[in-house]
Motif scaffolding. Structure first.
Motif, PDB file in Angstrom:
ATOM      1  N   ILE B 231      22.315 104.254  85.534  1.00 13.31           N
ATOM      2  CA  ILE B 231      21.271 104.077  84.513  1.00 13.31           C
ATOM      3  C   ILE B 231      20.394 105.313  84.376  1.00 13.31           C
ATOM      4  O   ILE B 231      19.359 105.274  83.735  1.00 13.31           O
ATOM      5  CB  ILE B 231      20.412 102.813  84.749  1.00 13.31           C
ATOM      6  CG1 ILE B 231      19.738 102.858  86.127  1.00 13.31           C
ATOM      7  CG2 ILE B 231      21.236 101.573  84.605  1.00 13.31           C
ATOM      8  CD1 ILE B 231      18.735 101.747  86.314  1.00 13.31           C
ATOM      9  N   GLN B 232      20.849 106.416  84.976  1.00 16.05           N
ATOM     10  CA  GLN B 232      20.129 107.679  84.747  1.00 16.05           C
ATOM     11  C   GLN B 232      20.202 108.061  83.264  1.00 16.05           C
ATOM     12  O   GLN B 232      19.386 108.822  82.780  1.00 16.05           O
ATOM     13  CB  GLN B 232      20.761 108.795  85.570  1.00 16.05           C
ATOM     14  CG  GLN B 232      20.251 108.860  86.981  1.00 16.05           C
ATOM     15  CD  GLN B 232      20.971 109.937  87.761  1.00 16.05           C
ATOM     16  OE1 GLN B 232      22.193 110.059  87.699  1.00 16.05           O
ATOM     17  NE2 GLN B 232      20.236 110.715  88.499  1.00 16.05           N
ATOM     18  N   ASP B 233      21.256 107.582  82.621  1.00 14.11           N
ATOM     19  CA  ASP B 233      21.466 107.918  81.220  1.00 14.11           C
ATOM     20  C   ASP B 233      20.896 106.776  80.365  1.00 14.11           C
ATOM     21  O   ASP B 233      21.584 105.794  80.089  1.00 14.11           O
ATOM     22  CB  ASP B 233      22.987 108.046  81.005  1.00 14.11           C
ATOM     23  CG  ASP B 233      23.326 108.485  79.616  1.00 14.11           C
ATOM     24  OD1 ASP B 233      22.406 108.544  78.786  1.00 14.11           O
ATOM     25  OD2 ASP B 233      24.507 108.761  79.362  1.00 14.11           O
ATOM     26  N   ILE B 237      22.047 102.435  78.025  1.00 11.50           N
ATOM     27  CA  ILE B 237      21.606 101.075  78.327  1.00 11.50           C
ATOM     28  C   ILE B 237      21.545 100.227  77.064  1.00 11.50           C
ATOM     29  O   ILE B 237      21.947  99.061  77.064  1.00 11.50           O
ATOM     30  CB  ILE B 237      20.241 101.106  79.037  1.00 11.50           C
ATOM     31  CG1 ILE B 237      20.399 101.827  80.378  1.00 11.50           C
ATOM     32  CG2 ILE B 237      19.719  99.691  79.277  1.00 11.50           C
ATOM     33  CD1 ILE B 237      19.100 102.131  81.062  1.00 11.50           C
ATOM     34  N   ALA B 238      21.087 100.827  75.963  1.00 10.48           N
ATOM     35  CA  ALA B 238      20.974 100.060  74.718  1.00 10.48           C
ATOM     36  C   ALA B 238      22.339  99.510  74.305  1.00 10.48           C
ATOM     37  O   ALA B 238      22.450  98.366  73.859  1.00 10.48           O
ATOM     38  CB  ALA B 238      20.404 100.965  73.621  1.00 10.48           C
ATOM     39  N   GLY B 239      23.360 100.316  74.469  1.00 11.60           N
ATOM     40  CA  GLY B 239      24.700  99.873  74.071  1.00 11.60           C
ATOM     41  C   GLY B 239      25.349  98.965  75.099  1.00 11.60           C
ATOM     42  O   GLY B 239      26.294  98.243  74.772  1.00 11.60           O
ATOM     43  N   ASN B 240      24.875  98.992  76.332  1.00 11.04           N
ATOM     44  CA  ASN B 240      25.525  98.219  77.383  1.00 11.04           C
ATOM     45  C   ASN B 240      24.474  97.742  78.401  1.00 11.04           C
ATOM     46  O   ASN B 240      24.338  98.312  79.471  1.00 11.04           O
ATOM     47  CB  ASN B 240      26.591  99.095  78.064  1.00 11.04           C
ATOM     48  CG  ASN B 240      27.499  98.293  78.951  1.00 11.04           C
ATOM     49  OD1 ASN B 240      27.384  97.067  79.017  1.00 11.04           O
ATOM     50  ND2 ASN B 240      28.396  98.965  79.650  1.00 11.04           N
ATOM     51  N   PRO B 241      23.731  96.669  78.045  1.00 13.80           N
ATOM     52  CA  PRO B 241      22.644  96.218  78.919  1.00 13.80           C
ATOM     53  C   PRO B 241      23.124  95.768  80.296  1.00 13.80           C
ATOM     54  O   PRO B 241      22.310  95.676  81.224  1.00 13.80           O
ATOM     55  CB  PRO B 241      22.025  95.036  78.158  1.00 13.80           C
ATOM     56  CG  PRO B 241      22.634  95.030  76.814  1.00 13.80           C
ATOM     57  CD  PRO B 241      23.858  95.864  76.829  1.00 13.80           C
ATOM     58  N   VAL B 242      24.419  95.512  80.436  1.00 21.39           N
ATOM     59  CA  VAL B 242      24.964  95.088  81.738  1.00 21.39           C
ATOM     60  C   VAL B 242      24.705  96.155  82.806  1.00 21.39           C
ATOM     61  O   VAL B 242      24.628  95.861  84.001  1.00 21.39           O
ATOM     62  CB  VAL B 242      26.486  94.814  81.586  1.00 21.39           C
ATOM     63  CG1 VAL B 242      27.145  94.646  82.928  1.00 21.39           C
ATOM     64  CG2 VAL B 242      26.696  93.576  80.747  1.00 21.39           C
TER      65      VAL B 242
END
Lengths: 541, 266
Positions: B231-233, B237-242
């Protein structure tokens, strides 16, 4: 004159100016660090190189697009006396940014300064082919002869790094012949370059270049923030993007991404073959076995490395020279084919055997060793995980060890306390002479076994001979033949396994015109005098 | 215990149980690369999707939890043991030994622990299995974190040394080692327990920090630190909240942990 008439004239002038696109504008991009020096003869780091590229002019320039030599301050040149001399005929009527005239005295002064031992100029080091002095003979204001102590093959390429400095300007090295002059430097914030009013180049219509009024290079170390600023329009271009950021930008605005194909950057893996390394004898024997190295290479799925580690933005590497280097890459070489069965067969021939999923050597030692790489590089970490699983298929257990870079460098260059290493290499210079410090067995940067007193293998002796031959031959065809053979030996013996060549990924705002991305550095601003920033967004390219 | 406390306890137990039963709950091995399905969205085969190399995220989360949850308490125990040894010795002996121990503790506290860890890790042998790398990481965390606890325990030991019961024991001819073992150590136990519970989340977060720098647990073993590094990127996260699953699990675990054990301490 009525108000309506004045308005009409004003509008006409405005529209003409806008249509001709001659408004200057300021180009903004980011550099990673503050330049360490503004003296072009001392530039080593990338930021100082950017300053040198934007402000300096050379006698000969390597055209980044065609990869051929192009005349710059020299109108023409001739190589004489078996390659020990080069005669330049210089352009006349050129002025430095401070108005002082350019002449052959400046070329002679530049050479004197560059070769001054007190200067420790890295550019000067590349010109010193052997013991002796580099001499310059001024033959009038427009002609100068440079004589080297020994013949230098491909000497023209060295001139791409040699910025001519003024011999008599009171501003010293800040008086420049390039398209821009240094305007302002705020450490940690930015470097501002202003248009050089005396720049000698003109466009096809006779207009004096450069088009831009200024260039601002902001200091920004963080790639994520750089991309954020690009999206906000605060910077106009990103010269180098990693695959993640490239894909992220592509998802939102594909028209602003640029992929110039394979770059000169390689990802490579090698084994420690240093005879005095603190490794068990059986491991040294594995690493010194050509069959072991070749089998290892055949067990790596390079296609998956490109697809998964670099998200498709890389090509499989065949050898030490990327295909992006059109002149020197050996086009006959193809990447080692991924074939785990063939890899196992080769290992069996070399006395290894697969027992219950574990590969063992003749003495029964399980083949297990560490692969070190630098921490914090996501793509490299993914590569290591992929290679680890590929090798597990042929029973080799690889322990991936990320280390901080200084510790890693210490191990691979001084203590030699490592087993295999995964790292990247950037070839900035196209000419193979710049790689003498890698390929000669006596060289300090010979990765797998540096500083050998005499070559420890016959094929390394052959590489030494060929590299010396190409560095002294003046016939380009002979040089190419010799270096092609070096690449073939490296492909055959596999002391270094070349895995992938990364793509040259970058981003350009639609407001910037005349950008033509290339795979060499600098990728986007290699023709800064022709770049333009408009308020309009370019509709097509 | 309140209902909220019980709920936190149940949740904590569920997380630990799920991590221990990873082999049964996870649909695939944590290291298997489904290379044709990288970055897959959650589906029946991969309930939390796959990572960039096609590895099942649920399996990696469960195994990663096991690694972090088993080894953080072990490292905490080591750290507290060292703290107790040094703190009690210094507090009880006093004099130059106390001054030397506390000077060493001050030095350790003032050292930037991250750089210290990097240096020590770089000096260790390279060719170790992933499991050995886990042990090394947590051993280092435990061994290098004794100083703050030692200072607290030394204060406690010094105070107990002059207490009435210690004076009485000494007057009765109780030898030093017995006094320490039978009288002082039991009275320091609550202090040591507090240090232990504080250290566990600290070590989980320290491993996570190392993982974010790519220096934690070696591939292919997962850990919360390594998973959090994804999750450094923030753009992803917006595209893949998992991707937030390990962060959420860590937050829930630490919150429940604090809720349950800090209540107990009081």
């Amino acid at each position: 004159m009525s108000f309506r008439m004045i308005l009409r004239v004003f509008l006409t002038v405005f529209l003409c100016l806008r249509a001709s696109g001659q408004g200057g504008g300021e180009l903004r991009f980011s550099i990673r660090n503050d330049p360490k020096t503004f003296d072009p003869l001392l530039a080593e780091d990338e930021a100082s190189g950017t300053v040198r590229y934007l402000t300096g002019a050379t006698l000969i320039r390597i055209d980044r697009k065609t990869q051929k030599f192009a005349p710059e301050l020299a109108e023409s040149w001739r190589i004489l006396a078996g390659g020990t001399s080069i005669v330049f005929k210089l352009r006349q009527g050129i002025l430095f940014s401070d108005g002082t005239p350019f002449s052959s005295d400046d070329v002679a002064y530049t050479f004197r300064r560059m070769t001054d031992p007190k200067m420790h100029s890295p550019v000067g080091d590349s010109f010193r082919g052997g013991p002796g002095e580099i001499k310059t003979l001024v033959q009038g204001p427009a002609q100068v002869t440079v004589t080297f102590p020994a013949a230098i093959a491909g000497v023209e390429s060295l001139f791409d790094q040699l910025t001519i400095v003024s011999s008599h300007s009171p501003k010293k090295e800040l008086a420049t012949l390039g398209p821009f002059v240094l305007g302002e430097h705020k450490p940690g914030s930015h470097v501002l370059f202003r248009r050089n009013p005396n720049y000698w180049k003109k466009d096809a219509t006779g207009r004096r270049l450069p088009y831009l009024d200024s260039v601002r290079a902001d200091i920004q170390q963080n790639g994520d923030l750089e991309l954020l600023r690009f999206k906000r329009g605060e910077v106009h271009m990103i010269d180098t993007l990693d695959p993640e950021l490239f894909d992220r930008l592509w998802a939102g605005s594909p028209g602003e991404t640029r992929n110039a194909g394979a770059s000169l950057e390689s990802e490579m893996l090698w084994f420690n073959q240093v005879s005095g390394a603190p490794l068990p004898a059986h491991k040294k024997a594995w690493f010194r076995s050509k069959d072991f190295r070749r089998a290892f290479s055949s067990a790596i799925n390079r296609s998956d490395l490109c697809r998964l580690a670099f998200k498709g933005h890389a090509d499989q590497a065949a050898g030490p020279i990327s295909g992006a280097n059109r002149l020197w890459a050996n086009a006959k070489l193809a990447p080692h084919v991924y074939d785990p069965k063939a890899a196992l067969a080769r290992l069996h021939r070399d006395g290894f055997r697969l027992e219950k999923g574990t590969l063992r050597d003749r003495q029964g030692n399980a083949v297990e060793f560490s692969l070190t790489t630098n921490s914090g590089n996501k793509a490299r970490s993914r590569m290591a995980a992929l290679v680890q699983q590929d090798l597990a298929k042929i029973g080799i257990r690889l322990n991936v060890v990320p280390l901080d870079l200084p510790s890693l460098i210490e191990r691979i260059t001084r203590t030699h306390d490592y087993e295999a290493c995964l790292l990247g290499l950037v070839n900035v210079d196209l000419d193979p002479n710049s790689q003498m410090n890698v390929w000669l067995s006596s060289a300090a940067n010979h990765p797998w076994n540096p500083k050998q007193k005499t070559p420890e293998t016959a094929w390394e002796a052959e590489i030494d001979r060929l590299m010396r031959a190409q560095s002294s031959a003046l016939d380009p065809k002979k040089r190419k033949a010799a270096f092609d053979r070096v690449q073939e030996i490296v492909w055959e013996e596999a002391p270094i396994l070349y895995l992938v060549n990364k793509h040259a990924l970058s981003a350009v705002s639609r407001r910037v015109l005349n950008v033509s991305p290339v795979s060499l550095w600098p990728r986007l601003y290699w023709n800064p005098e022709y770049l333009r920033v408009t308020n309009q967004v370019a509709q097509s390219r | 215990m309140t209902t909220a406390g019980k709920s936190a306890g149940v949740l904590l137990f569920a997380i630990v149980a799920a991590s221990l039963a990873a082999g049964y709950l996870a649909p695939a091995s944590y290291e298997t690369q489904f290379r044709e399905s990288p970055n897959a969205s959650p589906c029946r085969q991969f309930p939390l999707g796959t990572d960039e190399l096609g590895r099942d995220r649920l399996a990696r989360l469960l195994y990663g939890s096991r690694v972090s949850l088993l080894l953080a308490p072990a490292a905490a125990a080591l750290s507290v043991a060292l703290s107790a040894l040094i703190g009690i010795t210094a507090g009880y002996a006093g004099g130059w030994l106390e001054r030397a121990a506390m000077a060493a503790a001050d030095l350790f506290v003032s050292l930037p622990w991250l750089f210290l860890l990097l240096t020590v890790r770089a000096l260790l042998p390279l060719n170790v299995t992933p499991w050995a790398s886990i042990l090394i990481t947590f051993l280092l965390l435990g061994a290098l974190s004794w100083a703050p606890g030692a200072r607290v325990i030394r204060s406690g030991a010094a105070a107990l040394k002059h207490s009435e019961f210690a004076l009485l024991a000494r007057a009765s001819g109780c030898p030093g080692p017995r006094l320490l073992w039978k009288h002082i150590l039991p009275n320091l136990r609550p202090l040591m327990a507090a240090q232990f519970w504080i250290a566990i989340p600290m070590f989980i977060l320290s491993e996570a920090n190392l993982g974010m720098l790519g220096l934690g647990i070696a591939e292919p073993l997962p850990s919360w630190g390594g998973l959090l590094a994804e999750i450094q990127d923030p753009g992803r996260i917006a595209g893949n909240p998992v991707l937030l699953a390990p962060a959420i699990l860590l937050t829930v675990f630490l919150s429940c942990f604090q809720f349950v054990f800090s209540k107990g301490d009081r």
